[in-house]
Design an enzyme around this catalytic site. Sequence first.
Site, PDB file in Angstrom:
ATOM      1  N   HIS A  71      14.299   1.678  -5.139  1.00  0.00           N
ATOM      2  CA  HIS A  71      14.094   0.610  -6.126  1.00  0.00           C
ATOM      3  C   HIS A  71      15.406   0.293  -6.836  1.00  0.00           C
ATOM      4  O   HIS A  71      16.287   1.131  -6.917  1.00  0.00           O
ATOM      5  CB  HIS A  71      13.067   1.049  -7.171  1.00  0.00           C
ATOM      6  CG  HIS A  71      11.682   1.176  -6.628  1.00  0.00           C
ATOM      7  ND1 HIS A  71      11.061   2.369  -6.465  1.00  0.00           N
ATOM      8  CD2 HIS A  71      10.808   0.230  -6.224  1.00  0.00           C
ATOM      9  CE1 HIS A  71       9.843   2.172  -5.978  1.00  0.00           C
ATOM     10  NE2 HIS A  71       9.668   0.885  -5.820  1.00  0.00           N
TER      11      HIS A  71
ATOM     12  N   ASP B 200       1.250  -3.725  -9.491  1.00  0.00           N
ATOM     13  CA  ASP B 200       2.299  -2.927  -8.837  1.00  0.00           C
ATOM     14  C   ASP B 200       2.411  -1.548  -9.508  1.00  0.00           C
ATOM     15  O   ASP B 200       2.342  -1.443 -10.737  1.00  0.00           O
ATOM     16  CB  ASP B 200       3.635  -3.691  -8.962  1.00  0.00           C
ATOM     17  CG  ASP B 200       4.673  -3.225  -7.947  1.00  0.00           C
ATOM     18  OD1 ASP B 200       4.312  -2.485  -7.019  1.00  0.00           O
ATOM     19  OD2 ASP B 200       5.855  -3.613  -8.093  1.00  0.00           O
ATOM     20  N   HIS B 201       2.589  -0.517  -8.717  1.00  0.00           N
ATOM     21  CA  HIS B 201       2.907   0.838  -9.208  1.00  0.00           C
ATOM     22  C   HIS B 201       2.094   1.368 -10.376  1.00  0.00           C
ATOM     23  O   HIS B 201       2.655   1.756 -11.408  1.00  0.00           O
ATOM     24  CB  HIS B 201       4.386   0.914  -9.625  1.00  0.00           C
ATOM     25  CG  HIS B 201       5.294   0.997  -8.455  1.00  0.00           C
ATOM     26  ND1 HIS B 201       5.406   2.119  -7.672  1.00  0.00           N
ATOM     27  CD2 HIS B 201       6.129   0.086  -7.912  1.00  0.00           C
ATOM     28  CE1 HIS B 201       6.270   1.889  -6.705  1.00  0.00           C
ATOM     29  NE2 HIS B 201       6.722   0.667  -6.808  1.00  0.00           N
TER      30      HIS B 201
ATOM     31  N   HIS C  33       8.960  -1.048  -0.182  1.00  0.00           N
ATOM     32  CA  HIS C  33       9.422  -1.183  -1.574  1.00  0.00           C
ATOM     33  C   HIS C  33      10.941  -1.091  -1.573  1.00  0.00           C
ATOM     34  O   HIS C  33      11.534  -0.571  -0.638  1.00  0.00           O
ATOM     35  CB  HIS C  33       8.847  -0.070  -2.444  1.00  0.00           C
ATOM     36  CG  HIS C  33       7.407  -0.290  -2.789  1.00  0.00           C
ATOM     37  ND1 HIS C  33       6.975  -0.442  -4.078  1.00  0.00           N
ATOM     38  CD2 HIS C  33       6.310  -0.404  -2.001  1.00  0.00           C
ATOM     39  CE1 HIS C  33       5.658  -0.632  -4.077  1.00  0.00           C
ATOM     40  NE2 HIS C  33       5.230  -0.601  -2.832  1.00  0.00           N
TER      41      HIS C  33
END
Length: 307
Positions: free
Chosen positions: A184, A82-83, A212
């Site tokens: 987020h 992720d990310h 997201h």
Amino acid sequence: MALVNLQEILKDAREKKYAVGAFDVSNYEMIRAVIEVAEEEKSPVILMGLKLDLEGIGIEYLMSMMKLAAEGASVPVCIHLDHATEYDLIKRAIDHGFTSVMYDGSILSLEENIINTKRVCELAHKYGVNVEAELGHVGDGITGNSETASDEIVKEKLTLPEEMARFINETEVDALAVSIGTAHGVYVSEPKLDFKRLEILNKISTVPLVLHGGSGTPDNDIRKSIELGISKINIYSEVLNAYYSELKRALNASTNMSLWPSVVNKEPVENMKKVIRSKIRLFGSNNRAMNKDLKDSHQKDIKKGDF
Ligand code: CO
Ligand code: CO
């Protein structure tokens, strides 16, 4: 063996209009909670690793557990980074068996984002690993509604339809995270999603779209997003909250702190499982893992080891 890549897991979701839950996992308890619920719900699932947890030897520990979980699972499991913003981390993840990576160049200019995403795709595709990128930028932490000043910033970062076709064509990316008004972390006020934009983006996109900031987004907004083309939804904060709130309660209830982790973690894990189950059902991915050649190998292993 139920370890699959992102394309394999999202293809059916995009066709049949459901979303696969993608859960960031930072430790053993989280990995087990996600896999157990996915198996109980007969749902495909995505385990995600985060940079902070993968630093140094961390990637070896976490990956060993994720691989064990995925390969033994009776449902398809994708192991996704992720990310990632650094090429080196992506390389390490591919070396260690991740079947999918996210390159996040969302704070860069469009040109730079395209160049870097393309470079990551060239590397990953050589190994059959898929790539998710981000176009527009999903903000961190808090978001407000239209009236607040900070909301202007959020709006400016929404994904632009006019950039989408070019981005996908030039990078050859396999999935794309779009910015349509979620953020987020934990919301201070309810997010306002731009569904009109999502509808347009989905018509243009040739690859599955990713949401997201799924934690805290109202259920109806999630349903509508899936209807309009979202195939992967990332969840972290809500699972953490379920874990720690219950752990806190358990620790506060005891004056003795020499507690056995397996015992004290029982209820917190159950609480995480509750959240994961409700997400999987909300996303409509339950009972989608009907593939006959995915045997219940966990069961088999238990029998094999029985005296
Ligand atoms: Co290593
Ligand atoms: Co994210």
